[in-house]
Every structure is written in C-alpha cells, then in structure tokens.
Design a protein around this motif. Structure first.
Motif, mmCIF file in Angstrom:
data_model
loop_
_atom_site.group_PDB
_atom_site.id
_atom_site.type_symbol
_atom_site.label_atom_id
_atom_site.label_comp_id
_atom_site.label_asym_id
_atom_site.label_seq_id
_atom_site.Cartn_x
_atom_site.Cartn_y
_atom_site.Cartn_z
ATOM 1 N N ASP A 48 0.835 -1.185 0.000
ATOM 2 C CA ASP A 48 0.000 0.000 0.000
ATOM 3 C C ASP A 48 0.873 1.238 0.000
ATOM 4 O O ASP A 48 2.047 1.189 0.330
ATOM 5 C CB ASP A 48 -0.950 0.015 1.195
ATOM 6 C CG ASP A 48 -0.224 -0.239 2.489
ATOM 7 O OD1 ASP A 48 1.023 -0.232 2.460
ATOM 8 O OD2 ASP A 48 -0.876 -0.448 3.504
ATOM 9 N N THR A 49 0.268 2.309 -0.410
ATOM 10 C CA THR A 49 1.008 3.546 -0.456
ATOM 11 C C THR A 49 0.543 4.409 0.702
ATOM 12 O O THR A 49 -0.595 4.358 1.102
ATOM 13 C CB THR A 49 0.802 4.244 -1.804
ATOM 14 O OG1 THR A 49 1.525 5.450 -1.779
ATOM 15 C CG2 THR A 49 -0.660 4.530 -2.056
ATOM 16 N N ARG A 50 1.477 5.171 1.236
ATOM 17 C CA ARG A 50 1.148 5.956 2.413
ATOM 18 C C ARG A 50 1.275 7.433 2.100
ATOM 19 O O ARG A 50 2.308 7.878 1.649
ATOM 20 C CB ARG A 50 2.097 5.591 3.553
ATOM 21 C CG ARG A 50 1.763 4.255 4.081
ATOM 22 C CD ARG A 50 2.927 3.613 4.759
ATOM 23 N NE ARG A 50 2.419 2.440 5.443
ATOM 24 C CZ ARG A 50 2.057 2.429 6.707
ATOM 25 N NH1 ARG A 50 2.188 3.510 7.444
ATOM 26 N NH2 ARG A 50 1.595 1.352 7.252
ATOM 27 N N VAL A 51 0.213 8.120 2.354
ATOM 28 C CA VAL A 51 0.179 9.548 2.070
ATOM 29 C C VAL A 51 0.118 10.280 3.395
ATOM 30 O O VAL A 51 -0.660 9.925 4.266
ATOM 31 C CB VAL A 51 -1.059 9.877 1.221
ATOM 32 C CG1 VAL A 51 -1.078 11.342 0.896
ATOM 33 C CG2 VAL A 51 -1.066 9.047 -0.041
ATOM 34 N N LYS A 52 0.958 11.254 3.530
ATOM 35 C CA LYS A 52 1.017 11.989 4.787
ATOM 36 C C LYS A 52 -0.285 12.709 5.064
ATOM 37 O O LYS A 52 -0.805 13.428 4.236
ATOM 38 C CB LYS A 52 2.126 13.033 4.695
ATOM 39 C CG LYS A 52 3.404 12.566 5.270
ATOM 40 C CD LYS A 52 4.308 13.749 5.500
ATOM 41 C CE LYS A 52 5.541 13.354 6.231
ATOM 42 N NZ LYS A 52 5.295 12.450 7.340
ATOM 43 N N LYS A 53 -0.781 12.528 6.278
ATOM 44 C CA LYS A 53 -2.044 13.168 6.622
ATOM 45 C C LYS A 53 -1.907 14.672 6.706
ATOM 46 O O LYS A 53 -2.809 15.395 6.338
ATOM 47 C CB LYS A 53 -2.557 12.634 7.956
ATOM 48 C CG LYS A 53 -3.224 11.286 7.829
ATOM 49 C CD LYS A 53 -3.843 10.857 9.140
ATOM 50 C CE LYS A 53 -4.485 9.489 9.000
ATOM 51 N NZ LYS A 53 -4.862 8.920 10.281
#
Lengths: 709, 456
Positions: free
Chosen positions: B187-192
């Motif tokens: 999965d890819t993680r996008v900064k909140k």
C-alpha cells in the motif's frame, strides 16, 4: 397509496410495474448506539432531544417526507416506548391522509447498527416490508437535500452493475475536521466509487492506500464530511446478516466491503450540492453547530419560523432572533443576535441573552447572563445566574446566583443550589453514573473504544456522601470523568474550540511529522514507509512465526503443497512480512516438526529432518529466491540450534543437506561464513562446525572459476 | 533568463548493453541516425536555453561526448562538458559539479529525452510560483509500445518502465506526493498533514515524471550538502522535498548555520522572514501553503510545483532497449517533426547517395543513411538503416535498427532487432528480437530469437 395494502402475492404479479414504480422507503435508526449524549440519553432517547426546540427526529421525518419518501421504518431500541409514544401523538400519525407512512420496529436487544439491520432482515423474511432500495439514515439527521434524483441514480447504476449496492452521501466539510475525527476518503473521480474510507482521531501519520487502487486516478479527500445518509439496496441487509460481526455501519460494513474483493460489492459516493444542507448530530459539538446552522437558516425550510412538523412557528426578528408570540420579556433585557425564545417563556429584568436557544415554558429571572447555551423546556433560572456554553435540560432549576462554567451539561430535573459554581465540563444528572457493567441494560451503548475507556474510569458517586455537590438545596450527581478523558472533553462540547487547543493540534500534527522523519533512512527515501512498518512489525514477528507453524502443521495433515503455500501467503500478507521472514518461519516450523517427531537418536533426528526437508522444500524454495533470504534461513537455523541441544550437533550436516537439495546456494553459505567470521568467539560455534563445508565449497568454486577462464 | 541548464547525459548505461559500448556512450546512441543528445540540445536551443552543462559519467565517455559536441554545435550553443565518476547517481553528479552552478535557478534535463515538450514552460512555472522545485510531468503512454513486438515487450507488460504515482492538489499546481509504483509493495502511504492542508489530493498513475526539473539552486545545494547519502534526484531529493514541503528545513537551517557563525541572530531571523514573505508574495494564487502558514507559529514551507505537459506532446526517454526501438520507429514515423528531416512522398528518407538494387522496396517510415547500399529484391519496412551499410540481396528488414557500417549478407531476415555499427551478419541469418553488439559477427545460416549477441 393503496398499493401498500395489497398482499405480497399480488405484488409479485405486477412485477414489471413494480420495477418502474417502487415505493420509496427509508429506515430511520432512532438510536445512535453511542454514549456521546450521556447523561441526557439515560432518560430520553437522543432523537427526541430538542434541536432548536423541535425534536431531532421531526427534522429527519419532515425532510424524508418532502424528499418524496413514502414509507419510513423507525427503528427503536433504547427508550423505544418513549419514541413510539412520541410518534403516536405526533402529527406523523394523526394526519388524515399522510404522504409519509411512519411505522416502528422495536428491538430492545440490539446494541449496534449491525444488530438493528440484522433484526430488520429477520423481520423482513416474515413481513417483507422492505421492497427495494431504501434510504438508511439515523434519526438525528438534519437535511434538506432532495433524494428522488439520488435514488434514481442509485437504481440506474444498480441496473448496470449488480454490485453497486450502496450510495453514500458526502458533503464538503466546514473544516470541523480539525477537532472531530478526521475522515479520509478516496474516490474514483470519474465513477465516484468509494475506494478507501478511513476515520480516525490520530493526527499525523499516513493514509494507506492499497496498491491495487493506484491503477487509475484516485482522489483522496480530507475536506469531505460523511452525512450518514445512505441509499442501500436490499443486499446491504443480507450482508449484515451474513457477516454477523459487522457492528458499525462505517467501521465494519463499509471497510469490510472495501477490503473484501471476493464479493466485489461496490459503494459509490454522491457529493451534495453546496446549496443543500445535510448534517448528522453525533456529539455535542455537532449539536451546537447544527443548531447554529438552523438559526442561520441553512436548513430552510426546516427553520423555527416555519411549521414543518406540527411545531408552532416562531416569529423571526432582526439579527436572527426568533421569538414566540407569547414570550414575556422585560424591556430591559438585552437579547442579542442568533437567539431563539420559545413559547410561554418569561424573562426578567436586565440580563443579557445571546447566541442561545431557550425552550418553551422557561422562567428566567433578572440579571441573568446566558451565552451560547441551550436551555430546553420548563427550566427555571433564578436571578443573577450566569450560564455560558452549557446545555440545560428540561425541568432544571438553577437557583439564584449560580454559575455554570463553560461546557456544563445539566440533565433532566437537576437542581443547582444558590450561588453554586458548577465547574467547567461537568455533567450533572439525577441518575447515578452507570459503571461499565450497567451498560447492558442501557442501550445507548458504548461501541466506541474511546468512550468505553471514559466509562471505566468513573466513580459511582453516592448521593449521601456528596451532599454538598451542587450547593444547598441541590439534587443530582456530578458525573466524574477520568483525567485522561478530561483533556479530550473540550473536543465534544458546545464551547467554541479554544485557540490554544487549535494551536496544540496543529503542533501535534507537526511533531508527528518530525517523528516520522527521524526514522527515514538516508537513501532509498521511499523505503522509509516500509521500514516504519517493520519496526511495528517486530513484535508481530513472534505471532507470525507461531501462526506459520500452526498453519504448517495443520496443512501437513492435509498433505497438499499448494494449500500450504496459499495459507502461508495469506498469513504473510496479514502480517506484512518479507519473503525472508516467511522463509525463516517456514524453516523454523519444519525443524520444529522434525524435533517433535519421536526419535531416539541424533541420526534418527537427522533422518526426520531430511525427509521433511525433501518433502517440503518446494514450499521453502518459494521464499528463497535471493541469497539474503537463504542467509536468513541459515541464521534462523543457528538460532534454533542454540536453543535446542538436540539440533546443535547436526547443524553442519543439515546445512550440507540443504545445499545438496539446492535449498540454499553456495553463495549464501559462503556469505554467511564471511559475515560470521567477524563475530564473537561464542557466536562461532556453528561456523566452526561448518568450516569443512565452507572450505570444500570454496575450493569447488575456485575450480569452477579456473574451468571458466 | 537566469537559468543554468544541466544535462545529465549518463555514461555507459548498463541496461542498454549491448547497444552502448566503449565507443558509443548512451548520449551518442543514434536515433534516426542522429545522437540522442542532439534532440535534447535542439529542444533547449529552440527554447533559447543556450548556457548548458553536459554531465557525463566517466572520463572516456566525456571525451567522446565532448568530441561530438564540439564538432556538432559549438557555434550555436555555449556547452560545457563535465566528467564525473561513474555510478555516483544523479544527485552525486550534481554534487560533483556544484561549483559550476551559479545561477539562481537550475534546469536539470535528462540527456536521453526525445521530446517536443517545452522546457521553457517548466522554467516559467517555476519562476511564477517561486517554487523550490518544479517537475515536468507528462502523460504516461497508454497502450505501451509493446505492439512493435520488440524484445523488451514481454518484460514491459510485467512491469512498466516508468509507473510513477503522483499526488497533485486540486488545481494541479503542486506536487503533494510522489512514489515509484515499483517500490510500493502493498500500500502507499500519504502523509495526513499534507492531505489536511491541501484538502484534496488527486493520486494519479497516468502521469510520469519526465526527468526535467527546475530547482532553486540554493535549495538544491542545501539538500545535497545536508544529506550526503542522497544519490538520486528522483528517488531521494525530490521525494524529500515533497515530503517536507510544509515544514521546510532548508531555509531555516541555512540561516541558522550562518547565524551561529556570525553571532548575529536577530538580523538573520529577519532575513529568514523576508525570504519567506518573498516566497509567499510571489505566488500567483493563494495556495494551501499560505493558508497553512498563516496564523500558526512561524512554520516554513516551500513549494513543489508541477508543469503538466499537453497530452499531444511526444515524450520518450531512451532508457531501455525497447525504448530505443520505439523512439527510432516514432521519430521516422508518428513523431517525425522531431527528426528535422524532410520526408519524401513515400514518407521515408532515402539519402541521395544511397544505392538501391533492382526490385528493392523501401516502405514508408523508413530511413536509409548516406552511402548505404542495398542489394536486389530486398524489402525494408519501418526500419532505420545507418550510413555506409552494406546489405546483400533478398534481405528482409522489418521494425529494426541497423547502425552505421553494418554488413548484412544475402538472404538475411531481420525483425525487431538492433544491429550495431560494424556488426556483420553472414548469409541467410534469421534474427528476431535480437541485439547484435558493435563489431560482432553472426555466423551464416543461423536462426535466433530474442538473443543478445555480445562478446564476453
């Protein structure tokens, strides 16, 4: 309208007609299954709480009626008798020729939305009340959006795609998100299909999107609000029935569908136009916000000066002041902007009231200051009281000179003594605070872990021992809140968010970022994410290993290699392990099996090990593509040997056997040897065992090189 | 324009073996009989960017490239050739030539681009936003060129050469997220925090990073100095800048260092604020960076912008053998405006000095270089043939590239292959999806499929 009287059999016959003209139905959940409104909800269900002097459920029903819904099922759970009583006396039942047929479903045992829908599904098999797509809302929804078009859109989509079973209404957020739970959703910008739904309080950190989503463009939104208005197909009910562990509509059901790609059900979103309003009241803060929006007429036509549910319309003056025609008010009282004053309310001399809602039949003394507060019906406030940002329920008496500090909630019929100061954020009720055990009988139930914590830290106060709690002539208990929860109180109260808290939040977010950064490795930046997983995962590794072992042992009984691989892979993805970890764990389980198989001597153990390795090397080989992974296996084996006296002496033999069977390559053995060469003497026990093997491998490879050149 | 252009021309790229060799570094690989570097130089020249630094990996390669440049375009452009050590990565290369960089902004262009997207537009966007970095994005080729049936075709379907995952704000002005698809495991993680600031992020996989970047020089040098471990612009520097855009450490650190040195704190703090206000005031639109900054304790931000090229523009990076085949085919085919050649009525280019035998046909989208000879009854389709090649009779060449001075015997059949310069195919050789190294001799009568011919 006669249609619903037909027996079910007749309905089937004119099927074609039925398809074109389905009755529009809605399920209204008259129970929020949360404890956000405690202690008020101990005595009265949330949907009957007055919102700008009109019970919440009236807003919902009035909206559903005007949106063209013909039949509503009100699902009652906690205080079901109160809800039914109210509905039976209300306009909804008494109207001679109703456009909207209101029915009630009672299930006092349900403790969650999941239970409720399961109950409806069970009823369904007997009565088949729900005939097609339906609107699922909770009874605390305030909206004025049209639904007919949306339902049509849902049906058209369903016709094209069997799997599109739900349409979820979302709305541009008014930036409430900064304090309430943040919502991150990902949608396909073209089809509006919902791809990801994440709700959380955690600041900072990351949003994880599954890789498979990224094949096409994805829109990740943080500025959207979930209105909890869903258009559902009948499959939704059966899905709840099938998945008995689904409790929460979003956390379990929506996320369950999104994660589960076997059934392939799809959820779509619909963003409502900015000219329409939709909001749900799920905590005191949204109660405050929605009340203000109603006063500011965002919810038109559901505003206090219009009769929409048998309410007596108030008169709208300047500056958003609504006043009942018979309200008695002294000239010297200063009534400020955005204030509502209900019927039969008397207000004394002097004093100042602004930004507040005052219900019917209240009597307010002289020189009272009321600011940003919600005073419900038949409240008596004596002279000189000061009330800021509080909620005061029906029948409360506040004696002269008392002060309610910001954030106070006074539940029904509480009496506050003379000159008493109720401390900020306190919640006062005539009922004792339930301990967690009590929650079984109380169905405004804690299904949120956060609130459960809140309850667990609670003291059950005794009336006698706290006689001076609320000052002289007082009645009521102050509910105590444990310290940790107290810090969070400000988030869910009617007080405007303090500036310093805002700054705190953003700073917290920032700090999180910085923490993130510290784990970022210098190069291969993008790997940082996987690394941070692995740090979390270290603890998981033990579990993972155990599970692999169990899986492996179980699968061996079945004796099916493909099956083993499938099972292990599923474990692997569940724990997010690298293939080296898998290799280690599989090898570990194999050796454990060998050791656990009965044997009498070392040679027998060796024979056990070799048969197992020969048999299952296919599985092992799958994870041993790289030299690194092979080294991992050797190291793992070393660890095992250290723990098990039996295996120790066999180390070299088994490594050699692995080499013979092509499970590990010579590169791996040689590199392991090199790595270990620098280790402590104590670590070298097994290296020494293998010295002969390594020597032999080295020579062999040298020979090969010679041949090559 | 105060822009310095750095062309990263690479060296002997290993994934182009056997096409590159000691004699032919990557920058000089022929595309329609012109070195690939010439396409970049033309593109820059047409945008009036004439002050160039060409960075080549390895001294030998640098000499070769320098030699070609001085012969080809010394009169038109001001080109400096700088050699850097091999395998230092793109960031390492820039570190090595840091002393050459003087301009306020640096435009970095990969030397293997064949394209008609205007780098000037990137520069303009960069200036308009006063961005720390501006990235040129272009549409990812949709169908993939595997239809040509090249050797790389199968690999390509498995993992596309470039699948960038890019997050943009709703106005498509700012770069909020960038990752390589291949590196994302599950999965890819996008900064909140970035999501919260921007509200919406569009994550797209149909765009790719075109390897044309505009950097603010101070930012670039700061990052390169601070993070000595960064090797690659695309994989290290750019993601770092994107990730830290809401709490930039670049400007503050720079000033802090000076501060401590001078013992003159206040003054520098003011400078710091001035820098910041400049950054913000230069923005054409109030952006989320600004919103984010206002009202909170003095947070530093920098902007990562994008310029998205028009979809109709042509763009290919010559970074694989497949891409080499594609770009050769396209430049004499669909994208022939890039080649600068004028086509005959048959949509092909046959040099006047080339000799064709009787009954030999050269189809459309073909090119035949100067002084090449083709025997009788040959057929050439969609192929590029270099200069002074000798091709026998009854030869069939389809979808292939034949480089200068190659010799092809009678009765050969070549499909989807690359024959490098001076290579020789003896009689009746049948090649399909093969690459033949420069100077290699393929024996008579042999038949091969998908092989690489190279000396060890």
């Amino acid at each position: 309208m006669g249609a619903q009287k037909k027996p079910a059999a007749a309905r089937v016959r004119d099927d074609s007609e039925d398809l074109t003209r389905q009755r529009l139905q809605a399920i209204v959940l008259a129970d929020s299954f949360t404890t956000q409104f405690r202690p008020i909800t101990l005595e009265r269900p949330k949907v009957l709480l007055p919102l700008v002097n009109i019970p919440m459920i009236d807003y919902t029903l009035a909206w559903l009626e005007s949106a063209g819904i013909e039949e509503v099922f009100v699902f009652c759970c906690a205080h079901s008798s109160q809800v039914i009583d109210y509905l039976e006396k209300s306009e909804w039942y008494s109207r001679p020729n109703p456009n909207l047929l209101v029915r009630t479903i009672v299930s006092p045992k349900s403790t969650s939305v999941g239970d409720a829908l399961r109950y409806i599904y069970e009823q369904q098999t007997e009565t088949s009340q729900i005939q097609g797509d339906f609107v699922l809302v909770s009874g605390d929804t305030v909206s004025n959006m049209p639904l007919a078009g949306l339902i049509q859109e849902h049906r058209d989509r369903k016709k094209k795609d069997e799997k599109a079973i739900m349409t979820m209404v979302i709305k541009k957020d008014s930036r409430l998100g900064i304090v309430s739970d943040q919502l991150f959703i990902a949608v396909d910008p073209l089809t509006k299909q919902l791809l990801h739904y994440e709700e959380g309080t955690a600041r900072g950190g990351d949003v994880c999107l599954d890789k498979s989503l990224l094949d096409s463009t994805v829109l990740v939104c943080n500025d959207m609000q979930d209105c909890y208005i869903d258009i559902c197909s009948p499959e939704v009910l059966s899905l709840f029935e099938d998945n008995f562990d689904y409790q929460h509509l979003r956390r379990h059901f929506v996320n369950g569908l999104l994660v589960d790609d076997i059934m392939g059900y799809k959820i779509f979103t619909h963003e409502i136009q900015s000219s329409f309003y939709a909001a749900r009241i799920d905590n005191l803060r949204s109660y405050d916000m929605v009340s203000k929006n109603i006063i500011q007429r965002w919810t038109y036509p559901y505003v206090p000066d219009i009769n929409f549910s048998g309410n007596r319309p108030l008169k709208l003056g300047r500056q958003g002041i609504y006043r009942a025609s018979d309200a008695v008010q002294s000239r010297s009282t200063n009534i400020g902007a955005s204030t509502v004053i209900g019927y039969g309310t008397k207000i004394g001399n002097g004093g100042k009231i602004f930004n507040s809602v005052i219900g019917n039949g209240c009597s307010i003394g002289s020189n009272v200051v009321i600011q940003g507060s919600y005073i419900w019906n038949n409240v008596t406030i004596e002279d000189g009281c000061e009330i800021r940002n509080a909620i005061v329920c029906d029948g409360v008496k506040i004696r002269a000179g008392a002060v309610l500090q910001p954030g106070v909630v006074l539940s029904f019929n509480v009496v506050v003594g003379r000159n008493f100061v109720v401390p900020a954020y306190s919640k006062v009720s005539l009922l004792q605070q339930p301990t967690t055990e009590d929650s079984d009988e109380e169905l405004e139930y804690a299904d949120r872990s956060g609130t459960a914590d809140l309850l667990s830290g609670v003291n059950n106060l005794q009336l006698e021992s706290k006689a001076s709690e609320l000052g002289p002539d007082r009645t009521g208990y102050i509910w105590e809140v444990c310290d940790s929860a107290h810090d969070e109180e400000w988030k869910h109260s009617v007080i405007p968010i303090p500036m310093d808290k805002l700054a705190d939040i953003t700073r917290a977010m920032d700090d999180d970022d910085i923490e993130d950064e510290s784990v970022v490795p210098p190069s291969g930046e993008l790997k940082s994410d996987t690394d941070s997983i692995n740090t979390d995962a270290n603890d998981d590794y033990g579990y993972f290993e155990r599970e692999v072992e169990e899986t492996f042992l179980m699968a061996i009984i079945k004796d099916d290699v493909d099956h083993v691989i499938r099972l292990i892979n599923s474990r692997r993805f569940a724990y997010n392990m690298a293939s080296a970890d898998c290799a280690g764990a599989v090898f570990y389980s194999m050796m454990r099996l060998a050791v656990n198989t009965p044997h009498n001597s070392a040679s027998e153990l060796y024979r056990n090990a070799t048969t197992i390795i020969t048999k299952w090397k296919g599985v092992l080989g799958l994870y041993l593509k790289q030299t690194d992974e092979q080294i991992e296996v050797i190291m793992k084996f070393e660890e095992m040997c250290e723990e098990s006296a039996e295996l120790g002496p066999l180390f070299a033999q088994i490594v050699h056997f692995l080499y013979d069977k092509d499970v590990v390559q010579e590169d791996a053995i040689l590199r392991w040897g090199e790595e270990k060469a620098g280790a402590d003497e104590s670590d070298k026990v097994y290296l020494k065992q293998c010295e002969a093997l390594i020597q032999w491998l080295k020579e062999a490879s040298e020979e090969e090189e010679e041949e090559d050149s | 324009m105060d822009f310095q252009v750095v062309i990263l021309a690479g060296g002997f790229s290993s994934n182009l073996v056997p096409l590159v060799s000691k004699e032919v570094p990557k920058a000089l690989l022929p595309v329609a009989n012109r070195p690939v570097l010439s396409y970049v130089l033309d593109l820059l020249e047409s945008n009036n960017l004439k002050d160039l630094i060409v960075v080549v990996e390895g001294e030998d390669a640098a000499l070769k490239v320098g030699g070609w440049i001085s012969s080809a375009c010394v009169d038109r452009l001001h080109v400096e050739v700088a050699a850097v050590a091999e395998n230092v990565g793109t960031a390492g290369a820039l570190r090595a030539i840091a002393h050459h960089l003087t301009a306020k902004d640096i435009l970095i262009v990969s030397g293997d681009i064949v394209s008609d997207i205007p780098p000037g537009a990137v520069a303009a966007t960069h200036r308009r936003h006063d961005a720390a970095v501006t990235v040129m994005l272009c549409a990812q080729p949709v169908s993939g060129p595997s239809e040509s049936g090249g050797s790389g075709g199968k690999d390509k379907t498995k993992k596309p050469a470039c699948d960038d995952i890019i997050g943009l704000d709703s106005l498509k002005q700012f770069l909020l997220y960038i990752a390589k698809g291949a590196e994302i495991k599950k999965d890819t993680r996008v900064k909140k925090s970035i999501l919260c600031a921007a509200g919406k992020m569009e994550i797209r996989s149909d765009l790719m990073d075109s390897h044309i970047y505009a950097f603010k020089r101070s930012v670039l040098q700061e990052v390169l100095d601070q993070k000595p471990a960064f090797r690659s612009l695309k994989e290290d520097v750019l993601p770092y800048l994107v990730r830290t855009q809401l709490r930039s450490e670049i400007f503050s650190d720079q000033n802090n260092v000076e501060e401590n040195g001078n013992g003159n704190g206040k003054n520098n703090m003011q400078n710091n604020e001035v820098v910041l206000s400049q950054i913000l005031s230069n923005a054409s639109l109030p952006s989320f960076h600004q919103v984010y900054e206002s009202g909170l304790d003095s947070r530093k931000t920098h902007k990562c912008c994008v310029y998205i090229a028009d979809e109709s523009k042509y763009f290919v990076r010559l970074n694989s053998i497949q891409a080499f085949m594609d770009v050769n085919r396209d430049v004499i085919g669909d994208a022939n405006h890039l080649s600068g050649y004028s086509f005959s009525a048959h949509h092909n280019i046959v040099h006047p000095s080339a000799e064709l035998g009787s009954k030999t046909t050269v189809g459309p989208h073909c090119m035949l270089g100067e002084g090449s000879q083709v025997g009788d009854k040959c057929s050439v389709k969609r192929s590029v043939i270099g200069r002074h090649c000798r091709i026998g009779s009854n030869v069939k060449i389809v979808n292939s590239v034949v480089m200068d001075h190659a010799t092809i015997g009678d009765g050969c059949s070549i499909q989807g292959s690359v024959i490098c310069s001076n290579a020789q195919l003896q009689e009746r050789v049948t090649l399909r999806d093969c690459q033949v190294e420069a100077g290699y001799v393929v024996c008579a009568g042999s038949e091969h499929k998908g092989e690489i011919f190279a000396r060890k």
